[in-house]
Motif scaffolding. Structure first.
Motif, mmCIF file in Angstrom:
data_model
loop_
_atom_site.group_PDB
_atom_site.id
_atom_site.type_symbol
_atom_site.label_atom_id
_atom_site.label_comp_id
_atom_site.label_asym_id
_atom_site.label_seq_id
_atom_site.Cartn_x
_atom_site.Cartn_y
_atom_site.Cartn_z
ATOM 1 N N ARG A 1 -1.750 -1.816 14.127
ATOM 2 C CA ARG A 1 -3.032 -1.161 13.817
ATOM 3 C C ARG A 1 -2.813 0.200 13.139
ATOM 4 N N ALA A 2 -1.738 0.860 13.533
ATOM 5 C CA ALA A 2 -1.436 2.149 12.901
ATOM 6 C C ALA A 2 -1.110 1.968 11.435
ATOM 7 N N TYR A 3 -0.332 0.905 11.124
ATOM 8 C CA TYR A 3 -0.012 0.626 9.717
ATOM 9 C C TYR A 3 -1.279 0.293 8.928
ATOM 10 N N LEU A 4 -2.111 -0.545 9.531
ATOM 11 C CA LEU A 4 -3.342 -0.925 8.819
ATOM 12 C C LEU A 4 -4.262 0.285 8.579
ATOM 13 N N ASP A 5 -4.346 1.181 9.542
ATOM 14 C CA ASP A 5 -5.160 2.383 9.340
ATOM 15 C C ASP A 5 -4.590 3.250 8.244
ATOM 16 N N ALA A 6 -3.248 3.340 8.167
ATOM 17 C CA ALA A 6 -2.624 4.134 7.109
ATOM 18 C C ALA A 6 -2.906 3.552 5.747
ATOM 19 N N MET A 7 -3.020 2.198 5.660
ATOM 20 C CA MET A 7 -3.329 1.553 4.378
ATOM 21 C C MET A 7 -4.830 1.429 4.160
ATOM 22 N N GLN A 8 -5.651 2.009 5.061
ATOM 23 C CA GLN A 8 -7.099 1.993 4.954
ATOM 24 C C GLN A 8 -7.648 0.566 4.917
ATOM 25 N N VAL A 9 -7.092 -0.272 5.751
ATOM 26 C CA VAL A 9 -7.568 -1.644 5.907
ATOM 27 C C VAL A 9 -8.374 -1.690 7.187
ATOM 28 N N ALA A 10 -9.681 -1.924 7.047
ATOM 29 C CA ALA A 10 -10.545 -1.909 8.219
ATOM 30 C C ALA A 10 -10.630 -3.273 8.879
ATOM 31 N N THR A 11 -10.644 -4.359 8.068
ATOM 32 C CA THR A 11 -10.777 -5.721 8.619
ATOM 33 C C THR A 11 -9.651 -6.587 8.058
ATOM 34 N N TRP A 12 -9.029 -7.350 8.943
ATOM 35 C CA TRP A 12 -7.967 -8.247 8.483
ATOM 36 C C TRP A 12 -7.945 -9.452 9.405
ATOM 37 N N LEU A 13 -7.415 -10.520 8.921
ATOM 38 C CA LEU A 13 -7.353 -11.763 9.679
ATOM 39 C C LEU A 13 -5.986 -12.414 9.423
#
Length: 261
Positions: free
Chosen positions: A8-20
């Motif tokens: 989740r930290a990586y996704l927040d750094a890449m500004q990805v709010a929703t992923w599947l």
């Protein structure tokens, strides 16, 4: 595989709010069911296509060309008609009503025999026995065949009545007041003739002026009146006494009874 917290930290750094994820990930939190539902496509309204303008339609539409006026030789250029501007109607200015200043005088009403006397007080104060004006008045009464000790009828009339205030105290108001005052006293004690001694008495009781000296006046509400110059004027101009004596010979018949003749 990386733990869920770091993912989740990586996704927040890449500004990805929703992923599947494609497959189920170990140590991952359960996916939300609403994310697995297929998204509905939004309905879009069709945009009307532009209509092509054909050359025939362009030819059918009339085109207005500006008219160019060519001046002819010897002709004067036409001027545009100018409408006259209506001038504002003049406003009639009404003259401001200016009230006349109140006159200033002091009058004393006396009675001698069958005559009443409205006499101007030269000093503004009641007569004293040694006043030169009062001594002259006694001489006039003796010459007229009347008692030389006149009786006072009320207090002196002093005008203006009020020093302050908005009450009208102009000449017309003074005339009405003096006439009503004298008429009320004459109604109590009628007289054969009313002497008007002095210009204020002649003006505000007999409605006369300086041309009324030594003349008889008939005033409504006051009866027969005789206009005399003021006592102070007779003392300053002794030549007026001759005309006064001549007029008295004609007027004295009004109040002399057969017993006094």
């Amino acid at each position: 595989m990386i733990p869920e917290q770091r993912r989740r930290a990586y996704l927040d750094a890449m500004q990805v709010a929703t992923w599947l994820p494609r497959t189920e990930l170990p140590f991952a939190a359960a996916s939300r069911l609403e994310l697995l539902e297929p998204q509905q496509e939004e309905a879009f309204e069709p945009v009307p296509e532009p209509v092509a303008v054909t050359p025939a339609a362009v030819r059918e539409a009339p085109v207005e060309r500006p008219k160019i006026e060519i001046p002819r030789p010897g002709a004067q250029p036409r001027q545009a008609a100018v409408e006259p501007v209506a001038e504002p109607e003049p406003v009639e200015e009404k003259p401001a009503r200016v009230s006349a200043p109140p006159p200033r005088f002091s009058l004393q009403l006396l009675r001698a025999g069958d005559c009443a006397l409205l006499v101007e007080l030269p000093t503004g104060q009641p007569f004293q026995s040694r006043d030169p004006a009062y001594i002259l008045l006694k001489d006039l009464l003796r010459a007229a065949g009347l008692p030389d000790s006149p009786q006072l009828l009320g207090e002196p009339v002093r005008w203006p009545l009020l020093v302050r205030g908005n009450m009208d105290q102009g000449p017309q108001a003074a005339l009405e007041f003096v006439q009503s005052f004298v008429a009320a006293r004459l109604e109590e004690q009628p007289s054969t003739c009313l002497w008007l001694v002095g210009l204020p008495a002649i003006r505000f009781a007999g409605e006369g002026d300086e041309h009324s000296y030594n003349c008889e006046l008939q005033v409504e509400g006051l009866g027969a009146c005789w206009a005399l110059p003021g006592l102070e004027l007779l003392m300053e101009e002794p030549a007026r006494k001759r005309e006064l004596w001549q007029a008295m010979r004609r007027v004295r018949q009004r109040w002399l009874t057969p017993a006094h003749s």
